[in-house]
Scaffold this active site. Structure first.
Site, PDB file in Angstrom:
ATOM      1  N   ARG A  57       0.785  -1.239   0.000  1.00 30.25           N
ATOM      2  CA  ARG A  57       0.000   0.000   0.000  1.00 30.25           C
ATOM      3  C   ARG A  57       0.818   1.290   0.000  1.00 30.25           C
ATOM      4  O   ARG A  57       0.253   2.380  -0.067  1.00 30.25           O
ATOM      5  CB  ARG A  57      -1.001   0.043   1.161  1.00 30.25           C
ATOM      6  CG  ARG A  57      -2.046  -1.047   1.130  1.00 30.25           C
ATOM      7  CD  ARG A  57      -3.246  -0.705   1.988  1.00 30.25           C
ATOM      8  NE  ARG A  57      -2.893  -0.542   3.387  1.00 30.25           N
ATOM      9  CZ  ARG A  57      -3.780  -0.289   4.357  1.00 30.25           C
ATOM     10  NH1 ARG A  57      -5.069  -0.163   4.045  1.00 30.25           N
ATOM     11  NH2 ARG A  57      -3.408  -0.144   5.616  1.00 30.25           N
ATOM     12  N   ASP A  58       2.143   1.191   0.079  1.00 29.06           N
ATOM     13  CA  ASP A  58       2.946   2.411   0.013  1.00 29.06           C
ATOM     14  C   ASP A  58       4.208   2.180  -0.814  1.00 29.06           C
ATOM     15  O   ASP A  58       5.299   2.600  -0.444  1.00 29.06           O
ATOM     16  CB  ASP A  58       3.304   2.902   1.417  1.00 29.06           C
ATOM     17  CG  ASP A  58       3.703   4.373   1.419  1.00 29.06           C
ATOM     18  OD1 ASP A  58       3.254   5.115   0.521  1.00 29.06           O
ATOM     19  OD2 ASP A  58       4.463   4.790   2.310  1.00 29.06           O
TER      20      ASP A  58
END
Length: 354
Positions: free
Chosen positions: A167-168
């Site tokens: 997610r990052d």
């Protein structure tokens, strides 16, 4: 989203606030069965620092991440971060978990729970720094090797049961090891959670989810389904594929496809891909396949790797060949704090991460 910012400015300015003042530097830390001396800061944020720490018995240097948990939610997030890293550790393109320790907030002077996470040290800096130092795009064969290794790390995450979404993903979170390999770091946003908005969801539910997702992602790399939940698209590990599309685009063209993080541009997949580009035309299908608005139509990580293998074969590139980067030497000053013993304020507690 990572709480850390690049430490390059820290070293050039003498410290985050114009000085080298950090009471942790120069201290001795016991973690697991190791005793380490904290040497210098390499990244920092509101409730976390990353240091270089040296094993006093062997001289080996490690990365030591010190995290503060202000509340129970922060505690859970940190425990999840460490647990996920421990599960993924061992893959050649993911930073290696060494040990972790914890002290309860009742035993600290700042009233917060405190965690130490020890990993291997990647002294080559990040991919973002390598790209900035070069000042121009990498040659095709380098992009192939770099992106292949980044995708191998993501493949390892997505192959878990259940799949783990980072997610990052961004250039700053891919580090260069001493051996010239790419290693993914910072699992503070990683999760196995899947969200499935449907027409019965209220506006409040959607706003809460969007706000929650915004806390764990970087705007420029955020997938369309994370920005607007009204399309009722599933939010899962395919968000990483979108981010990979942003990464390879940046590697090729030295700019981000959504530089200003414009919501409408992301929602519509509106970015510029020059049809006359010949130098990196072989990557265009991967870029468009990753930057597909509908996550169900997006490439999978295995499909991306298959395409990279085909490009490598047609260009006679060995994907497993070590990488070599030219980088500027950064003078890294070490603070002169008086050495002392920091063993969690005299109360060593080892937290077991399953």
């Amino acid at each position: 989203m990572s709480v850390f910012k690049s430490a390059m400015g820290y070293f050039s300015s003498g410290g985050a606030n114009g000085s080298n003042d950090n009471d942790f530097i120069g201290q001795f830390v016991e973690i697991g069965n190791m005793k380490l001396r904290v040497k210098k800061v390499i990244a920092e944020g509101g409730f976390a620092f990353v240091f270089v720490a040296q094993d006093v018995s062997t001289g080996t240097e490690y990365a030591l991440k010190r995290l503060m948990a202000a509340d129970e939610q922060a505690n859970r997030n940190i425990i999840q971060e460490i647990s996920i890293l421990k599960k993924l550790s061992g893959h050649p393109n993911i930073i290696k978990y060494i040990a972790a320790s914890f002290i309860d907030k009742s035993k600290t002077t700042h009233g917060m729970g405190e965690y130490l996470l020890l990993t291997d040290l990647c002294s080559g800096g990040s991919l973002m720094e390598a790209l900035q130092n070069r000042g121009q795009a990498f040659p095709l064969q380098t992009i192939l090797r770099v992106f292949y290794q980044t995708c191998r790390a993501v493949q390892h995450m997505h192959a878990q049961i259940p799949p783990i979404a980072h997610r990052d993903l961004k250039l700053e979170n891919f580090l260069i090891s001493n051996e010239g390999t790419i290693k993914l770091c910072d699992f503070g946003s990683a999760t196995t959670d899947i969200y499935t908005p449907n027409p019965s969801w209220s506006a409040n539910q959607r706003n809460m989810l969007e706000e929650n997702l915004a806390q764990f992602t970087t705007p420029m790399y955020r997938a369309p389904e994370m920005l607007d939940t009204w399309d009722n698209r599933k939010i899962d590990h395919s968000v990483d594929i979108w981010a990979l599309g942003c990464i390879i685009y940046t590697l090729c063209f030295m700019q981000h496809p959504f530089e200003d993080s414009a919501k409408l541009a992301i929602l519509n997949g509106n970015y510029n891909l020059n049809p006359n580009d010949q130098r990196y035309k072989c990557f265009h299908d991967i870029i468009t396949g990753c930057l597909t608005v509908n996550p169900e139509e997006r490439l999978t990580i295995n499909s991306v790797l298959e395409r990279l293998a085909a490009i490598a074969e047609s260009n006679n590139v060995n994907l497993k060949q070590p990488l070599k980067f030219e980088r500027k030497k950064v003078e890294q000053s070490v603070a002169t704090s008086s050495p002392g013993v920091f063993n969690f304020f005299g109360c060593p507690i080892v937290f077991s991460f399953k």
